[in-house]
Design an enzyme around this catalytic site. Structure first.
Site, PDB file in Angstrom:
ATOM      1  N   HIS A 424       0.921  -1.125   0.183  1.00 31.16           N
ATOM      2  CA  HIS A 424      -0.105  -0.428   0.155  1.00 31.16           C
ATOM      3  C   HIS A 424       0.873   1.226  -0.518  1.00 31.16           C
ATOM      4  CE1 HIS A 424       0.055   0.736   4.499  1.00 31.16           C
ATOM      5  NE2 HIS A 424       0.520  -0.194   4.775  1.00 31.16           N
ATOM      6  N   CYS A 443       2.333  -5.528   7.021  1.00 29.49           N
ATOM      7  CA  CYS A 443       2.415  -4.678   5.569  1.00 29.49           C
ATOM      8  C   CYS A 443       2.950  -4.128   5.068  1.00 29.49           C
ATOM      9  CB  CYS A 443       1.059  -4.236   5.521  1.00 29.49           C
ATOM     10  SG  CYS A 443      -0.423  -5.169   5.608  1.00 29.49           S
TER      11      CYS A 443
END
Length: 530
Positions: A424, A443
């Site tokens: 992301h 992440c």
């Protein structure tokens, strides 16, 4: 003196000591040994000698020749080739041991000695035909192309070959004199001093520093100013820093000093571990692939053009914290892109970080754009004690609305997996300037999300750069299915070759230590069973 050898179901024959071969020919169960590729006319064949030579050279792949009983095989072949005619026991030993050793060697070169799942690396099996070491060996012997089969069993990728070359180069360094003279400690930090060696300063370690840089190829041999840290010596340190994942500012701080202490022999082991990983890492299973190398903090997007693998995109990434939220290693297909995504706060983060923060600072809820979500999908944008208690109990979850402060930034790349990991964007772009970038909860944050989206959406020409940016800036969450999924691999390599030079990176998750221990255990078990 006459000895007797009785063949089952046949007759008894007399023989002298050299008559063993004649007896082998008369016994059907033993005569078959004469037809083996390892023997010709009662002596070890050229292919047997070639096989033992391949095993003896296993170190060129970062393998240990003693895992394949090389010493015993060399001795047995020498005796069988020059001594008395080999007796049945010698024939059986060579045939059985050499066959088993070659099968093991071919399997190791092809797929490694360790199942990555033992090391908590959840890679899917490589999408190719299963490798049958026994069948490969049999076909190679029949076609008399043993060396070619061994080369073809190894990973067919440029990086593997370059790492083998680097391994040979570092092995050739041996134990250089330059490491026998220790580098002195860095200057103590005190008023007016930084605790570092900066260009223009004096330092007692300049001479041994120069020797090490010359040995490693980061600086050409020549005269240096031993009174001041300057000139070619500074340039050499910068080159060294670039190869070790450090800021190439020429300043010798703790991180650079630590890397300079590492001996070539330790780098040899580091390269061997990198080769082992490459043997079971599922690279290039399609025309395009995204690979994140955790220790390097770098993402590369690869594509195949005209039969050659090239780097289409390269960017910095931020990965999970080494201390407690490490990014797991696995591979999966990137299938969706979310523009202006919601951030559904994971329960562990919600209870461990978000909830305590909201109790201390209620304004944080509105400032960050949070909202509560009930199991039936009902949205509640009010902060109440009851809602906080429900969040604590797991009856509500919390998420962050799309916007400039959203933790996921303006785009999210989804490759469904059981680890709940994705790529992301991030509003915290200043962190990309750091040398070491393990700051996330697991992440992976990407430095250039637009460029990555362009790569992923190559098969969808209607998604131009302008349209991607517009969707990211719209502020309304939307999900796009990728027409052709792209494989994403989260890998771990602390040694690789770039631009003709070998680069080394810190073992931030301790994976090298774990792999090294596992390989030593495998070797110990094999030598016990040999």
């Amino acid at each position: 003196m006459t000895m007797l050898l009785r063949c089952p179901g046949r007759f008894t024959v007399s023989r002298f000591v050299r008559g063993a071969v004649f007896a082998l020919m008369l016994c059907p169960g033993l005569a078959a040994a004469q037809d083996l590729a390892w023997f010709e006319q009662g002596r070890p064949s050229p292919q047997a000698r070639q096989a033992v030579e391949l095993l003896a050279a296993a170190a060129a792949h970062g393998l240990d020749p003693q895992d394949y009983a090389v010493g015993a095989l060399q001795q047995a072949l020498a005796q069988a080739a020059t001594g008395p005619w080999p007796d049945p026991a010698s024939v059986e030993f060579i045939e059985t041991t050499l066959t088993r050793a070659m099968q093991r060697y071919l399997q190791d070169v092809h797929g490694g000695r360790i199942d990555p799942r033992q090391l908590r690396q959840r890679y899917e099996p490589v999408r190719r035909e299963a490798f049958d070491a026994a069948a490969t060996l049999q076909a190679a012997l029949a076609a008399r192309r043993l060396a070619e089969a061994a080369r073809e069993a190894a990973p067919r990728m440029p990086l593997y070959d370059r790492l083998r070359e680097a391994l040979a180069s570092y092995r050739a360094l041996g134990e250089p004199e330059a490491w026998r003279v220790p580098l002195p400690p860095l200057p103590a930090a005190r008023r007016g001093a930084t605790g570092k060696v900066e260009p223009g300063q004096s330092w007692a370690g300049l001479a041994p520093l120069a020797q090490r840089l010359v040995v490693l190829g980061d600086m050409a041999a020549g005269v240096i100013d031993e009174g001041r840290y300057s000139g070619n010596l500074v340039d050499g340190v910068k080159a060294f820093q670039r190869r070790h994942g450090l800021a190439d500012d020429g300043v010798i701080g703790k991180a650079t000093w630590k890397q300079l202490q590492i001996r070539p022999a330790d780098r040899v082991r580091q390269i061997e571990l990198a080769l082992e990983r490459l043997r079971w890492t599922p690279l290039m299973q399609g025309p395009r692939m995204v690979v994140i190398n955790i220790p390097e903090f770098v993402l590369r997007a690869y594509e195949v053009q005209d039969g050659r693998i090239g780097v289409a995109q390269q960017m910095k990434v931020i990965v999970g914290k080494a201390l407690d939220t490490r990014t797991p290693l696995f591979d999966a297909d990137l299938r969706f892109i979310e523009f202006s995504p919601y951030w559904n706060v994971p329960p562990s983060i919600a209870r461990g970080e978000t909830l305590p923060r909201l109790r201390r600072d209620p304004a944080y809820f509105e400032r960050e754009g949070f909202e509560f979500v009930a199991p039936d999908g009902r949205i509640d944008t009010t902060l109440t004690g009851a809602n906080l208690d429900a969040l604590q109990a797991g009856r509500l979850r919390i998420r962050q609305r799309p916007g400039e402060r959203n933790a996921l930034g303006k785009i999210k790349f989804v490759f469904p997996n059981n680890e709940h990991i994705y790529l992301h964007h991030t509003p915290s772009i200043a962190l990309f300037a750091r040398d070491r970038r393990d700051f996330s909860h697991g992440c992976i944050r990407v430095e250039q999300p637009v460029e990555l989206a362009q790569f992923v959406l190559q098969g969808m020409p209607e998604w131009t750069r302008e349209r991607i940016v517009e969707a990211m800036d719209r502020g309304e969450s939307a999900t796009l299915r990728v027409a052709t999924p792209v494989r994403v691999l989260i890998a771990y390599g602390t040694a690789l070759v770039r631009d003709g030079r070998v680069h080394f990176y810190d073992d931030i998750y301790g994976q090298d230590r774990v792999l090294d221990a596992a390989l030593r255990q495998v070797s110990q078990q094999r030598r016990t069973s040999n």
